[in-house]
Structure formats: C-alpha cells, structure tokens
Write a protein that holds these residues in place. Structure first.
Motif, PDB file in Angstrom:
ATOM      1  N   ARG A 121       0.822  -1.210   0.000  1.00  0.00           N
ATOM      2  CA  ARG A 121       0.000   0.000   0.000  1.00  0.00           C
ATOM      3  C   ARG A 121       0.859   1.265   0.000  1.00  0.00           C
ATOM      4  O   ARG A 121       0.427   2.314  -0.452  1.00  0.00           O
ATOM      5  CB  ARG A 121      -0.960  -0.008   1.186  1.00  0.00           C
ATOM      6  CG  ARG A 121      -1.895  -1.215   1.171  1.00  0.00           C
ATOM      7  CD  ARG A 121      -2.969  -1.129   2.235  1.00  0.00           C
ATOM      8  NE  ARG A 121      -3.955  -0.095   1.923  1.00  0.00           N
ATOM      9  CZ  ARG A 121      -4.036   1.082   2.504  1.00  0.00           C
ATOM     10  NH1 ARG A 121      -3.180   1.422   3.457  1.00  0.00           N
ATOM     11  NH2 ARG A 121      -4.959   1.946   2.144  1.00  0.00           N
ATOM     12  N   ARG A 122       2.074   1.152   0.481  1.00  0.00           N
ATOM     13  CA  ARG A 122       2.995   2.298   0.431  1.00  0.00           C
ATOM     14  C   ARG A 122       3.869   2.258  -0.820  1.00  0.00           C
ATOM     15  O   ARG A 122       4.091   3.286  -1.465  1.00  0.00           O
ATOM     16  CB  ARG A 122       3.885   2.297   1.664  1.00  0.00           C
ATOM     17  CG  ARG A 122       4.997   3.342   1.610  1.00  0.00           C
ATOM     18  CD  ARG A 122       5.963   3.222   2.764  1.00  0.00           C
ATOM     19  NE  ARG A 122       7.241   3.828   2.444  1.00  0.00           N
ATOM     20  CZ  ARG A 122       8.336   3.671   3.159  1.00  0.00           C
ATOM     21  NH1 ARG A 122       8.318   2.923   4.254  1.00  0.00           N
ATOM     22  NH2 ARG A 122       9.463   4.245   2.799  1.00  0.00           N
TER      23      ARG A 122
ATOM     24  N   THR B  23      -9.978   0.410   7.313  1.00  0.00           N
ATOM     25  CA  THR B  23      -8.911   0.240   6.326  1.00  0.00           C
ATOM     26  C   THR B  23      -9.066   1.083   5.057  1.00  0.00           C
ATOM     27  O   THR B  23      -8.043   1.545   4.518  1.00  0.00           O
ATOM     28  CB  THR B  23      -8.756  -1.242   5.943  1.00  0.00           C
ATOM     29  OG1 THR B  23     -10.036  -1.772   5.521  1.00  0.00           O
ATOM     30  CG2 THR B  23      -8.229  -2.040   7.124  1.00  0.00           C
TER      31      THR B  23
ATOM     32  N   PRO C 177      -3.896   5.426   6.204  1.00  0.00           N
ATOM     33  CA  PRO C 177      -2.739   5.901   5.432  1.00  0.00           C
ATOM     34  C   PRO C 177      -2.064   4.749   4.702  1.00  0.00           C
ATOM     35  O   PRO C 177      -2.149   3.582   5.116  1.00  0.00           O
ATOM     36  CB  PRO C 177      -1.819   6.489   6.510  1.00  0.00           C
ATOM     37  CG  PRO C 177      -2.717   6.815   7.663  1.00  0.00           C
ATOM     38  CD  PRO C 177      -3.794   5.770   7.638  1.00  0.00           C
ATOM     39  N   ASP C 178      -1.370   5.089   3.623  1.00  0.00           N
ATOM     40  CA  ASP C 178      -0.771   4.060   2.779  1.00  0.00           C
ATOM     41  C   ASP C 178       0.303   3.245   3.488  1.00  0.00           C
ATOM     42  O   ASP C 178       0.636   2.137   3.036  1.00  0.00           O
ATOM     43  CB  ASP C 178      -0.163   4.699   1.524  1.00  0.00           C
ATOM     44  CG  ASP C 178      -1.205   5.317   0.611  1.00  0.00           C
ATOM     45  OD1 ASP C 178      -2.422   5.139   0.876  1.00  0.00           O
ATOM     46  OD2 ASP C 178      -0.816   5.982  -0.364  1.00  0.00           O
TER      47      ASP C 178
ATOM     48  N   THR D 255      -0.529  -1.774   6.136  1.00  0.00           N
ATOM     49  CA  THR D 255      -1.121  -2.954   5.528  1.00  0.00           C
ATOM     50  C   THR D 255      -1.506  -3.894   6.667  1.00  0.00           C
ATOM     51  O   THR D 255      -0.689  -4.179   7.547  1.00  0.00           O
ATOM     52  CB  THR D 255      -0.143  -3.664   4.584  1.00  0.00           C
ATOM     53  OG1 THR D 255       0.197  -2.781   3.505  1.00  0.00           O
ATOM     54  CG2 THR D 255      -0.765  -4.930   4.005  1.00  0.00           C
TER      55      THR D 255
ATOM     56  N   TRP E  53       3.216  -1.429   9.754  1.00  0.00           N
ATOM     57  CA  TRP E  53       3.229   0.020   9.502  1.00  0.00           C
ATOM     58  C   TRP E  53       4.658   0.414   9.162  1.00  0.00           C
ATOM     59  O   TRP E  53       5.572   0.225   9.954  1.00  0.00           O
ATOM     60  CB  TRP E  53       2.732   0.774  10.733  1.00  0.00           C
ATOM     61  CG  TRP E  53       2.925   2.253  10.643  1.00  0.00           C
ATOM     62  CD1 TRP E  53       4.001   2.975  11.068  1.00  0.00           C
ATOM     63  CD2 TRP E  53       2.002   3.197  10.093  1.00  0.00           C
ATOM     64  NE1 TRP E  53       3.822   4.308  10.801  1.00  0.00           N
ATOM     65  CE2 TRP E  53       2.598   4.476  10.207  1.00  0.00           C
ATOM     66  CE3 TRP E  53       0.744   3.095   9.519  1.00  0.00           C
ATOM     67  CZ2 TRP E  53       1.969   5.638   9.763  1.00  0.00           C
ATOM     68  CZ3 TRP E  53       0.111   4.252   9.075  1.00  0.00           C
ATOM     69  CH2 TRP E  53       0.723   5.502   9.202  1.00  0.00           C
TER      70      TRP E  53
ATOM     71  N   GLY F 165      -4.465   2.311  -1.521  1.00  0.00           N
ATOM     72  CA  GLY F 165      -3.146   2.913  -1.466  1.00  0.00           C
ATOM     73  C   GLY F 165      -2.470   2.919  -2.826  1.00  0.00           C
ATOM     74  O   GLY F 165      -3.096   3.145  -3.863  1.00  0.00           O
ATOM     75  N   ALA F 166      -1.153   2.630  -2.821  1.00  0.00           N
ATOM     76  CA  ALA F 166      -0.383   2.668  -4.061  1.00  0.00           C
ATOM     77  C   ALA F 166      -0.857   1.632  -5.067  1.00  0.00           C
ATOM     78  O   ALA F 166      -0.682   1.802  -6.272  1.00  0.00           O
ATOM     79  CB  ALA F 166       1.098   2.459  -3.744  1.00  0.00           C
TER      80      ALA F 166
ATOM     81  N   ASN G  13      -3.695   3.283  -6.884  1.00  0.00           N
ATOM     82  CA  ASN G  13      -3.341   4.543  -7.530  1.00  0.00           C
ATOM     83  C   ASN G  13      -2.729   4.361  -8.911  1.00  0.00           C
ATOM     84  O   ASN G  13      -2.774   5.281  -9.738  1.00  0.00           O
ATOM     85  CB  ASN G  13      -2.368   5.335  -6.637  1.00  0.00           C
ATOM     86  CG  ASN G  13      -3.041   5.865  -5.387  1.00  0.00           C
ATOM     87  OD1 ASN G  13      -4.262   5.994  -5.341  1.00  0.00           O
ATOM     88  ND2 ASN G  13      -2.250   6.142  -4.359  1.00  0.00           N
TER      89      ASN G  13
END
Length: 461
Positions: free
Chosen positions: A157-158, A239, A243-244, A247, A277, A363-364, A367
């Motif tokens: 996700r990040r 969820t 924030p990204d 997970t 995180w 998240g990513a 995106n």
C-alpha cells in the motif's frame, strides 16, 4: 504446430547434459526426487528431466533444446506456487534454484535479483542498506512466480505491488533467445510479465526499485472467535481510510502454542489481527489503535522490528511438504451478510491448520493505472484467501472439499476474477485471473513469444 508433433522418437538427453554447466537430472538420478518436489506436498509430478541451471546461459541452452525436440517447459524458481506450476509430468523443468544472487545498488536504490532467489535472499541483501521492496507475506516465497503473478505483500500500500517496482527483466524466450524487457524495450512483453502469471518467457534476472524501509511497527493480536464480527466490521470501516503506510489483515485460525498466548486457548479457533506500519512508529500506533486496541485479547506480540524480521514471522505457518489447497475471492465490500458467511465456514474447518485471510488493498496499488500492467485487481477494496492446509495426506480430500464449498458460498458476494498467486487450480489461472481484454492481449503475446506453447504448462494440466 502443437506440442509433440515432429518430436524425435528418442531424445538425446546426453547432448543436453554435455551442453549444460549445471547437472541434468533424470528419473533415478541422485537428487531427482528432491528437485522434482515443490512446496505443496500434494503436487506429485514427474518431469522427463530437470535442468539445474547454473546461469542464464544454461537457461538459453535448455530452452533451445526443448524447442528443437518440442518438449514442454516448466520453470522452478522458489517452487512455492500452490497449484504446482513449477512441475509437470513428462516436461523439462528448468530449475533456477542455484541462481539466487542479489546485487544491490544503494545509491540508485535498485536490486538486480536472479530468477531463483527467494524473498529472504532479497531482504538479506537490501536490509543492511535500510532498503526493501514489496515481497511475499512469507519470506520463503520465490521472487519469480510471485512477481509474475502481481505480488501483494506487507509494503504494497505504500510501495506498490512487486510488478509496480519491476524496472526491467532479463528474459529467455522458449526458443532460447535472450532479451531485456522494460518500458523502453519490448514494452508489450514487459506489460505481460507484470501480472500475466507466466507463460511468456523465463525471467533470469529482475531489476526492482527499492524504498527506504528499515524498521517497521508490526504485530499480531489474537482475539476469541466471538470478537470476529466486531473486528471484521471495524476492519471494513477503518482500512479504506487508512494511510498508505499501513497494511493489515485479519486471520481466522487456530491458536498456536506461542508463549504470549494462554495454554488454555491453544488449539481453539480465534481471529487475529496482523499489521505492518512502514512509517513513523508514533503515527502508526495511533492509526492502528482502533483495531489493535479493541477489547480483551487473548494475547499480543507487537513492537518496532527490522522489516526483514517481520517478513519471516509467518514462515513457520507455511512449512514445505504439507498439503495445501487455496482459493481466492475479490470483494467490493465486507457487508454484514458476507461477514456471516465468512465466519460460518471459517469457524469449523476439517483441519485446525486451515485458515481464512481477509486483506485490504487501496493505497499505491489502486493509484496505479488499471491498464499499466497485466495485474487485474487493482481497484478491488478487499480480497480473501481460503487456505486449505493439513499435515496429513489422508485429510486432504476433506480440506479440498471445505475450500471448494467456501468458494461456492462466497461466489454470490464476489467478483468473478481470482489472483493467480492464490489460485489452487491451474484452470483458474488461465481463465479467471484476467478480464476479457487482458486475456486476449496475453494470448496474443504468448502466440508471438512462445508460438509452440511450450511454456504454457497449465494448458496441459
């Protein structure tokens, strides 16, 4: 031309053995039995030969040979695919297990990873530089099959999926030619390699983007199964807005005999929150509090740890040689009716090792443009994996039936597609891992890069 047509009546295996740097194993040879086995103990197939490739040149040699004699090819990287794509009866297995070197350029933040590497190899090379890229939920997963199937994991996700971090791939085609695929060169092939689930070529080296990831705030919190409805509803609500850097997953499982869990609970069904995180720990603690701080848990194990340590945390739960059968479903929501279905089936499996994993995306992952790679499920908010698992072969039919019935129960609530890395049936990978447009595009790529269909192992079962 179909596989097998125009094949000589006798294959000159000695010619291939003489041309390889690594050994060629045939049935009856020392180490053949060990090399033909993969992670999933249910898979019991006998390749005609196993080429233990020492380097990319060996891969070229073996692939060229297979093309000349019209012999199907399978590729073993980590051998972790649950459907056993690495091995097929009467095929030539290209075993990349001796090709595990990882070269890191910390200034450029890239890693060059040989095709047989496992994620633990990548972590061992990148973590001393405070760098990482998205890898599997367990560190024993092979880089190759995982990446070709998309690549979800603790950093997705990040940092995006594994395919989002792939910068280029050195590929040996089925006829033995070698090329480099990237956004600039052979871009069509590069698109298909990123989530197309294989069958386009043998990737002998991945070049992947790295991210600053040293320590992470991570943990697991076990609750009685009675807490599951509340946790699932909270997971559903929290969820999508997280924030990204977060997970998380929920796991319906049997309480393991770990020191932070009471002996009286060992073996009971429970629900566990697992999370990672990868941002500032203080912000992570606040973010995860609505989930991790709930109620009176059976026990918890949390803290700031090196990412590579967290990446190995769940390895003991996926031992090689056990019997596995998985299925996966993509979900738009975790509504109350679906939660009831999930728990009704997950609470009473035929073996205590069976689990249900509930994941979130966003998240990513979400995106990136949906057509940027062949991975087909970027816009899916949630997905679940039903993990049929037993250490006893005699229980496997019941475990498989339980997994299939679970999938049937989820079908009215789920999208049609499956993630190829979690599909227990090879037919699902071929027919349900991609939408109609992507499926047609992948078929055209396979016809171009592997016209004999030598690498499409699942087509022959």
């Amino acid at each position: 031309m179909s596989i097998g047509s125009d094949r000589p009546h006798a294959i000159n295996w000695q010619a291939l053995a003489d041309a390889l740097r690594g050994p060629l194993l045939r049935p009856g040879d020392a180490d053949y039995e060990n090399r033909r086995r993969v992670w999933n103990g249910v898979i019991d197939r006998h390749p005609a030969a196993i080429a233990c490739c020492a380097d990319a040149e060996d891969v070229c040699t073996a692939a060229s040979f297979a093309t000349r004699v019209r012999l199907p090819i399978t590729v073993r990287g980590g051998g972790h695919n649950v459907a056993g794509l690495a091995v097929r009866d009467d095929a030539l297995m290209l075993d990349l297990g001796d090709m595990r070197h990882v070269d890191v350029d910390p200034q450029a933040r890239i890693a060059r990873i040989e095709g047989g590497a496992l994620w633990q190899d990548v972590d061992a090379a990148t973590q001393p530089h405070g760098l990482a890229t998205t890898g599997g939920f367990v560190s024993t997963t092979g880089v190759g099959g995982y990446t070709l199937g998309g690549g979800v994991g603790w950093l997705m996700r990040r940092c995006g999926l594994a395919v989002d971090n792939l910068l280029e791939a050195e590929v040996v085609l089925a006829d033995g030619r070698s090329l480099v695929a990237s956004e600039q060169r052979h871009a069509d092939l590069f698109w298909g390699l990123r989530g197309g689930a294989g069958g386009l070529g043998v990737v002998t080296r991945f070049t992947s983007r790295l991210h600053p990831v040293g320590e992470v705030l991570a943990g697991v919190v076990f609750h009685p199964i009675e807490a599951a409805p509340w946790l699932l509803r909270t997971f559903r609500d929290v969820t999508p807005k997280a924030p990204d850097a977060l997970t998380a997953m929920l796991v319906v499982t049997s309480v393991p005999p770990l020191p932070f869990l009471p002996a009286s609970a060992h073996g009971q069904r429970a629900i566990a929150l697992a999370y990672c995180w990868s941002g500032a720990p203080e912000q992570g603690a606040r973010t995860v509090a609505p989930l991790a701080g709930y109620g009176q848990p059976l026990g918890r194990h949390e803290g700031v740890v090196p990412y590579a340590v967290w990446q190995r945390t769940f390895d003991p739960g996926a031992p090689a040689g056990h019997c596995y059968y998985w299925t996966t479903s993509q979900l738009d929501d975790l509504d109350d009716m679906l939660i009831e279905v999930l728990l009704r089936h997950a609470e009473a499996p035929p073996d205590p090792l069976c689990e249900l994993h509930i994941h979130h995306l966003g998240g990513a992952v979400a995106n990136a443009p949906s057509t940027a790679t062949a991975f087909a499920h970027r816009d899916t908010p949630f997905f679940v994996n039903v993990i049929g698992h037993t250490a006893e072969a005699g229980r496997f039919p019941a475990v498989r039936d339980w997994t299939c019935s679970f999938r049937t129960a989820l079908a009215p609530h789920a999208r049609r597609g499956v993630q190829p890395n979690f599909a227990g049936e090879t037919a699902d990978i071929d027919t349900r891992a991609h939408g109609v447009v992507a499926q047609a595009r992948l078929a055209e790529l396979r016809a171009r890069y592997d016209p004999l269909g030598l690498l499409a192992a699942w087509r022959g079962g």
